[in-house]
Scaffold this motif. Structure first.
Motif, PDB file in Angstrom:
ATOM      1  N   ALA A   8       0.824  -1.207   0.000  1.00 52.25           N
ATOM      2  CA  ALA A   8       0.000   0.000   0.000  1.00 52.25           C
ATOM      3  C   ALA A   8       0.861   1.261   0.000  1.00 52.25           C
ATOM      4  CB  ALA A   8      -0.913   0.003   1.215  1.00 52.25           C
ATOM      5  N   PHE A   9       0.275   2.321  -0.531  1.00 50.05           N
ATOM      6  CA  PHE A   9       0.940   3.611  -0.718  1.00 50.05           C
ATOM      7  C   PHE A   9       2.164   3.474  -1.623  1.00 50.05           C
ATOM      8  CE2 PHE A   9      -1.378   4.513   3.305  1.00 50.05           C
ATOM      9  CZ  PHE A   9      -2.198   5.496   2.801  1.00 50.05           C
ATOM     10  N   THR A  10       1.978   2.697  -2.676  1.00 47.76           N
ATOM     11  CA  THR A  10       2.996   2.537  -3.714  1.00 47.76           C
ATOM     12  C   THR A  10       2.312   2.064  -4.987  1.00 47.76           C
ATOM     13  OG1 THR A  10       5.073   1.442  -4.302  1.00 47.76           O
ATOM     14  CG2 THR A  10       3.472   0.144  -3.077  1.00 47.76           C
ATOM     15  N   ASP A  11       2.976   2.267  -6.120  1.00 50.83           N
ATOM     16  CA  ASP A  11       2.436   1.774  -7.385  1.00 50.83           C
ATOM     17  C   ASP A  11       3.276   0.639  -7.949  1.00 50.83           C
ATOM     18  OD1 ASP A  11       4.693   3.152  -8.107  1.00 50.83           O
ATOM     19  OD2 ASP A  11       3.702   4.523  -9.513  1.00 50.83           O
ATOM     20  N   ARG A  12       4.172   0.079  -7.114  1.00 47.69           N
ATOM     21  CA  ARG A  12       4.999  -1.033  -7.589  1.00 47.69           C
ATOM     22  C   ARG A  12       5.191  -2.055  -6.472  1.00 47.69           C
ATOM     23  NH1 ARG A  12      10.329  -0.275  -5.777  1.00 47.69           N
ATOM     24  NH2 ARG A  12      10.711   1.777  -4.844  1.00 47.69           N
ATOM     25  N   THR A 256      -4.469   9.860   0.114  1.00 46.55           N
ATOM     26  CA  THR A 256      -4.579   9.276  -1.224  1.00 46.55           C
ATOM     27  C   THR A 256      -3.303   8.524  -1.577  1.00 46.55           C
ATOM     28  OG1 THR A 256      -6.063  11.046  -1.949  1.00 46.55           O
ATOM     29  CG2 THR A 256      -4.968   9.760  -3.663  1.00 46.55           C
ATOM     30  N   GLY A 257      -3.492   7.321  -2.108  1.00 45.50           N
ATOM     31  CA  GLY A 257      -2.356   6.516  -2.547  1.00 45.50           C
ATOM     32  C   GLY A 257      -2.812   5.382  -3.439  1.00 45.50           C
ATOM     33  N   ARG A 258      -1.862   4.573  -3.817  1.00 46.56           N
ATOM     34  CA  ARG A 258      -2.120   3.418  -4.673  1.00 46.56           C
ATOM     35  C   ARG A 258      -1.748   2.137  -3.932  1.00 46.56           C
ATOM     36  NH1 ARG A 258      -2.625   4.668 -10.214  1.00 46.56           N
ATOM     37  NH2 ARG A 258      -2.381   6.904 -10.645  1.00 46.56           N
TER      38      ARG A 258
END
Length: 270
Positions: A8-12, A256-258
């Motif tokens: 969480a809170f990452t795109d990788r 907000t995150g990815r």
């Protein structure tokens, strides 16, 4: 029962904060939940089950570290919302019933998810005697973050000091209910973030948390007050690292995150 590990809170993959996520029909007894969280052995494991339609929330949600249940967790909430949306278990905005009230997660078309959390009330306090030795740096200021977060927020001189911390985790346990948030202004906002932080939570079995959503409900009002903007970006500079976009909205803070699912498997123990 399916169990997933989500960063969480990452795109990788292999960055951000990993969380276990289980979607259940109902919550089993607390000992079982704690045993699963201990087995997963990440900062938090989230357990959720669907609630009857027509109520104030759509899903019930609880979070456990390897040693304790916690009152609030941002990254595992983001991870749970990601699982609900990517598996088709829930479409659109989702409302979670938690120990911290109803928390809302809203997906965007770009794949990010925004969490709506209560803003932590900050109270200025004296820098505790001995905390500088335990942390490894002299704080410029200290703030209590209230009962939901349960941390001591410490402002440090600069980003370099935060990045270089090598604290005595056992000694830090004496200074707050959960742990310590160490933060400083970003040296170069052109890098894409406004402030930097690291979080140490020895009282709940986590020496250093990779990326902490709940801490940003305190970091958002702290830095918004100093920088004069409601919308900011924070870098949590752990070894895994992660980015949290914050939006201060009075008594609510948007995070907000990815997120990325990296492992999916079957829990064999009944």
């Amino acid at each position: 029962m399916r169990i997933r590990i989500v960063d969480a809170f990452t795109d990788r993959p292999f960055a951000g904060n990993p969380a276990g996520v289980m979607l259940l029909d109902a919550f089993p007894d607390d000992d079982w939940l704690q045993d699963v969280a201990m087995e997963v052995n990440h900062a938090e494991t989230a357990f959720a089950h669907r609630l009857p339609k027509g109520g104030a929330a759509d899903w019930a949600l609880r979070w456990f570290t390897p040693v304790a249940e916690v009152a609030m967790c941002g990254h595992a909430t983001l991870a749970t919302a990601h699982v609900l949306h990517t598996t088709g278990a829930h479409d659109g905005q989702v409302r979670f019933a938690t120990r911290s009230g109803v928390l809302i997660a809203t997906p965007a078309e770009d794949g990010s998810i925004t969490l709506d959390f209560p803003t932590a009330p900050l109270t200025s306090v004296e820098v505790p005697s001995g905390v500088a030795g335990a942390l490894g740096a002299e704080p410029a200021a200290a703030f209590d973050t209230g009962p939901n977060v349960g941390d001591l927020l410490l402002e440090l001189a600069d980003e370099k000091t935060v990045l270089g911390l090598t604290p005595d985790h056992k000694a830090l346990a004496a200074y707050s209910a959960r742990g310590i948030i160490a933060t400083a202004r970003a040296e170069d906002p052109a890098r894409g973030y406004d402030f930097v932080s690291r979080c140490f939570f020895p009282n709940v079995g986590i020496d250093e948390d990779p990326v902490t959503g709940s801490a940003h409900t305190a970091l958002a009002p702290f830095w918004s007050g100093r920088l004069g903007r409601a919308d900011l970006t924070g870098l949590q500079a752990s070894r895994r690292s992660g980015v949290v976009r914050t939006g201060l909205r009075g008594d609510r803070t948007l995070l907000t995150g990815r997120a990325v699912t990296v492992i999916e498997g079957e829990l064999l123990t009944p």
